[in-house]
Write an enzyme that holds these catalytic residues in place. Structure first.
Site, PDB file in Angstrom:
ATOM      1  N   SER A   1       0.851  -1.200   0.000  1.00  0.00           N
ATOM      2  CA  SER A   1       0.000   0.000   0.000  1.00  0.00           C
ATOM      3  C   SER A   1       0.885   1.247   0.000  1.00  0.00           C
ATOM      4  CB  SER A   1      -0.857  -0.017   1.269  1.00  0.00           C
ATOM      5  OG  SER A   1      -1.474   1.225   1.495  1.00  0.00           O
TER       6      SER A   1
ATOM      7  N   TYR B   1      -3.651  -0.723   9.927  1.00  0.00           N
ATOM      8  CA  TYR B   1      -3.457  -0.914   8.482  1.00  0.00           C
ATOM      9  C   TYR B   1      -2.034  -0.499   8.092  1.00  0.00           C
ATOM     10  CZ  TYR B   1      -4.597  -0.812   3.479  1.00  0.00           C
ATOM     11  OH  TYR B   1      -4.625  -1.039   2.120  1.00  0.00           O
TER      12      TYR B   1
HETATM   13  P1  NAP Z   1     -11.835  -4.738  -1.309  1.00  0.00           P
HETATM   14  O1  NAP Z   1     -12.722  -4.550  -2.472  1.00  0.00           O
HETATM   15  O2  NAP Z   1     -12.323  -4.446   0.057  1.00  0.00           O
HETATM   16  O3  NAP Z   1     -11.229  -6.200  -1.380  1.00  0.00           O
HETATM   17  C1  NAP Z   1     -10.651  -6.850  -0.273  1.00  0.00           C
HETATM   18  C2  NAP Z   1     -10.705  -8.332  -0.536  1.00  0.00           C
HETATM   19  O4  NAP Z   1     -10.187  -9.028   0.604  1.00  0.00           O
HETATM   20  C3  NAP Z   1     -12.149  -8.805  -0.727  1.00  0.00           C
HETATM   21  O5  NAP Z   1     -12.163  -9.829  -1.653  1.00  0.00           O
HETATM   22  C4  NAP Z   1     -12.471  -9.321   0.653  1.00  0.00           C
HETATM   23  O6  NAP Z   1     -13.535 -10.222   0.686  1.00  0.00           O
HETATM   24  C5  NAP Z   1     -11.159  -9.981   1.004  1.00  0.00           C
HETATM   25  N1  NAP Z   1     -11.090 -10.294   2.413  1.00  0.00           N
HETATM   26  C6  NAP Z   1     -11.025  -9.444   3.450  1.00  0.00           C
HETATM   27  N2  NAP Z   1     -11.031 -10.130   4.617  1.00  0.00           N
HETATM   28  C7  NAP Z   1     -11.107 -11.440   4.301  1.00  0.00           C
HETATM   29  C8  NAP Z   1     -11.156 -12.637   5.053  1.00  0.00           C
HETATM   30  N3  NAP Z   1     -11.161 -12.639   6.403  1.00  0.00           N
HETATM   31  N4  NAP Z   1     -11.226 -13.810   4.402  1.00  0.00           N
HETATM   32  C9  NAP Z   1     -11.246 -13.829   3.045  1.00  0.00           C
HETATM   33  N5  NAP Z   1     -11.211 -12.742   2.270  1.00  0.00           N
HETATM   34  C10 NAP Z   1     -11.140 -11.550   2.893  1.00  0.00           C
HETATM   35  O7  NAP Z   1     -10.580  -3.794  -1.476  1.00  0.00           O
HETATM   36  P2  NAP Z   1      -9.370  -3.812  -2.510  1.00  0.00           P
HETATM   37  O8  NAP Z   1      -8.957  -2.428  -2.654  1.00  0.00           O
HETATM   38  O9  NAP Z   1      -9.676  -4.617  -3.705  1.00  0.00           O
HETATM   39  O10 NAP Z   1      -8.266  -4.547  -1.622  1.00  0.00           O
HETATM   40  C11 NAP Z   1      -7.396  -5.540  -2.124  1.00  0.00           C
HETATM   41  C12 NAP Z   1      -6.030  -5.349  -1.476  1.00  0.00           C
HETATM   42  O11 NAP Z   1      -5.479  -4.124  -1.958  1.00  0.00           O
HETATM   43  C13 NAP Z   1      -6.072  -5.241   0.024  1.00  0.00           C
HETATM   44  O12 NAP Z   1      -4.958  -5.905   0.582  1.00  0.00           O
HETATM   45  C14 NAP Z   1      -5.951  -3.747   0.261  1.00  0.00           C
HETATM   46  O13 NAP Z   1      -5.415  -3.437   1.504  1.00  0.00           O
HETATM   47  C15 NAP Z   1      -5.011  -3.383  -0.866  1.00  0.00           C
HETATM   48  N6  NAP Z   1      -4.969  -1.969  -1.224  1.00  0.00           N
HETATM   49  C16 NAP Z   1      -6.050  -1.320  -1.729  1.00  0.00           C
HETATM   50  C17 NAP Z   1      -5.936   0.024  -2.078  1.00  0.00           C
HETATM   51  C18 NAP Z   1      -7.074   0.813  -2.639  1.00  0.00           C
HETATM   52  O14 NAP Z   1      -6.931   2.015  -2.849  1.00  0.00           O
HETATM   53  N7  NAP Z   1      -8.204   0.225  -2.935  1.00  0.00           N
HETATM   54  C19 NAP Z   1      -4.731   0.687  -1.922  1.00  0.00           C
HETATM   55  C20 NAP Z   1      -3.653  -0.003  -1.402  1.00  0.00           C
HETATM   56  C21 NAP Z   1      -3.778  -1.324  -1.068  1.00  0.00           C
HETATM   57  P3  NAP Z   1     -15.042  -9.687   1.002  1.00  0.00           P
HETATM   58  O15 NAP Z   1     -15.507  -8.986  -0.248  1.00  0.00           O
HETATM   59  O16 NAP Z   1     -15.769 -10.940   1.298  1.00  0.00           O
HETATM   60  O17 NAP Z   1     -14.943  -8.750   2.160  1.00  0.00           O
END
Ligand code: NAP
Length: 253
Positions: free
Chosen positions: A145, A158
Site C-alpha cells: 500500500s 493498516y
Molecule cells: P476490497 O474490495 O475491500 O477487497 C478486499 C478483498 O479481501 C475482498 O475480496 C475481501 O472479501 C477480502 N477479504 C477481506 N477479509 C477477508 C477474510 N477474512 N477472508 C477472506 N477474504 C477476505 O478492497 P481492494 O482495494 O480490492 O483490496 C485488495 C487489497 O489491496 C487489500 O490488501 C488492500 O489493503 C489493498 N490496497 C487497496 C488500495 C485501494 O486504494 N483500494 C490501496 C492499497 C492497497 P469480502 O468482499 O468478502 O470482504
C-alpha cells in the site's frame, strides 16, 4: 518483439480476495495472460469466475475465511487436486478499520494484523514449502500500500500491517530466492474499490487525494493487471524483494 516472456500459459495462480476489487482485476489479467485461477475468499466469486472464463481460463473457487490460519492447507490441497500444482500466489485479501489512534481497539488491531500480515506470511510459508519440496520455482506477489511508505490518518493497524508486508516481502525474498521463488509486492495507490468507499464518500478527502495524484485520476482494478502479470511471469525472474508502486505517481510527488 516476442512477448512470450510474459506468458502464463500452463501456470496456475492462487489469488486471495478474488471476488471483487483489485483481486478480481488481477484474476482477469492473469487469466488473459494464460493462467488458470484458484480464487480464494469468503464471499461468492461467481462474478470473477465468469470474467475469468471469458478469458478462456479455468477458475476454481475455494471458500476460506483468511482471518485465521485454519484454511491454509485446504486452499493448497484443493489447488493441487484440481490443477496438479500452483505456481503463483497473490496475497491480495486485506481489510482496513478506521478510528482515531487514541481510541483504536485491540480487536480491530488484531483483525487487521491477522488478515493483512499473519495469514499472508503463513500462506506464503506453506506455498513456498510445497514448491521447495517439489523442487520447483514460483512467484509470490504481496499487496502492499502507499501506507507501506507513509503513516496515514486513523488507520494505525493498516499502516503497521502494510509497512510489515513490504518488510516481510524482502525477508521472504532473501531466503527463497535460492529456490527459484520470487517474492515481490505491488503497492497500489488510491484505487476505486470497497476498501476506499468511505474515503471517496467524503468529498473534501476525495478532492484532496485526487489533486495529489499526478495521473489526474484514481486507479481502477484493471490498472493492477500489468504489474501482476509482470511479477508472475518469467519477465521478472531476476527481481526479488521489490515493491512496485502502481500509484499514478503518488509517491513521486
Ligand atoms: P476490497 O474490495 O475491500 O477487497 C478486499 C478483498 O479481501 C475482498 O475480496 C475481501 O472479501 C477480502 N477479504 C477481506 N477479509 C477477508 C477474510 N477474512 N477472508 C477472506 N477474504 C477476505 O478492497 P481492494 O482495494 O480490492 O483490496 C485488495 C487489497 O489491496 C487489500 O490488501 C488492500 O489493503 C489493498 N490496497 C487497496 C488500495 C485501494 O486504494 N483500494 C490501496 C492499497 C492497497 P469480502 O468482499 O468478502 O470482504
Amino acid at each position: 518483439m516476442n512477448f512470450s516472456i510474459f506468458s502464463l500459459e500452463g501456470k496456475t495462480a492462487i489469488v486471495t480476495g478474488a471476488n471483487t476489487g483489485l483481486g478480481q482485476g488481477m484474476c482477469v489479467a492473469l487469466a488473459r495472460a494464460g493462467a488458470d485461477i484458484v480464487g480464494v475468499g469468503r464471499s461468492d466469486m461467481s462474478e470473477t469466475e465468469a470474467l475469468v472464463r471469458t478469458e478462456g481460463a479455468e477458475f476454481l473457487p475455494v471458500k476460506a475465511d483468511l482471518l485465521t490460519l485454519e484454511p491454509i492447507e485446504n486452499i493448497l490441497d484443493e489447488a493441487g487436486k484440481r490443477f496438479r500444482k500452483a505456481d503463483i500466489l497473490v496475497n491480495n485479501a486485506g481489510i482496513i478499520r478506521r478510528e482515531d489512534a487514541e481510541n483504536y481497539s485491540i480487536s480491530d488491531w488484531d483483525d487487521v494484523m491477522n488478515t493483512n500480515l499473519r495469514t499472508l506470511f503463513f500462506l506464503s510459508q506453506s506455498f513456498a514449502k510445497r514448491l521447495i519440496d517439489s523442487k520447483r520455482g514460483g512467484k509470490i506477489i504481496n499487496i502492499a500500500s502507499m501506507l507501506s511508505y507513509q503513516g496515514g490518518i486513523r488507520v494505525p493497524a493498516y499502516t503497521a500491517s502494510k509497512s510489515a508486508v513490504m518488510g516481510v516481502t524482502k525477508s521472504m525474498a532473501n531466503e527463497w530466492a535460492k529456490y527459484g521463488i520470487n517474492v515481490n509486492a505491488i503497492a497500489p495507490g488510491y484505487m476505486v474499490t470497497n476498501n476506499t468507499a468511505k474515503l471517496r464518500s467524503d468529498p473534501a478527502r476525495y478532492a484532496e487525494i485526487l489533486g495529489r495524484i499526478p495521473a489526474g485520476r484514481w486507479g481502477e482494478p484493471s490498472d493492477m493487471g500489468g504489474a501482476a502479470v509482470f511479477l508472475a511471469s518469467a519477465a521478472s525472474d531476476y527481481i526479488h524483494g521489490f515493491t512496485l508502486a502502481v500509484d499514478g505517481g503518488w509517491l513521486s510527488r
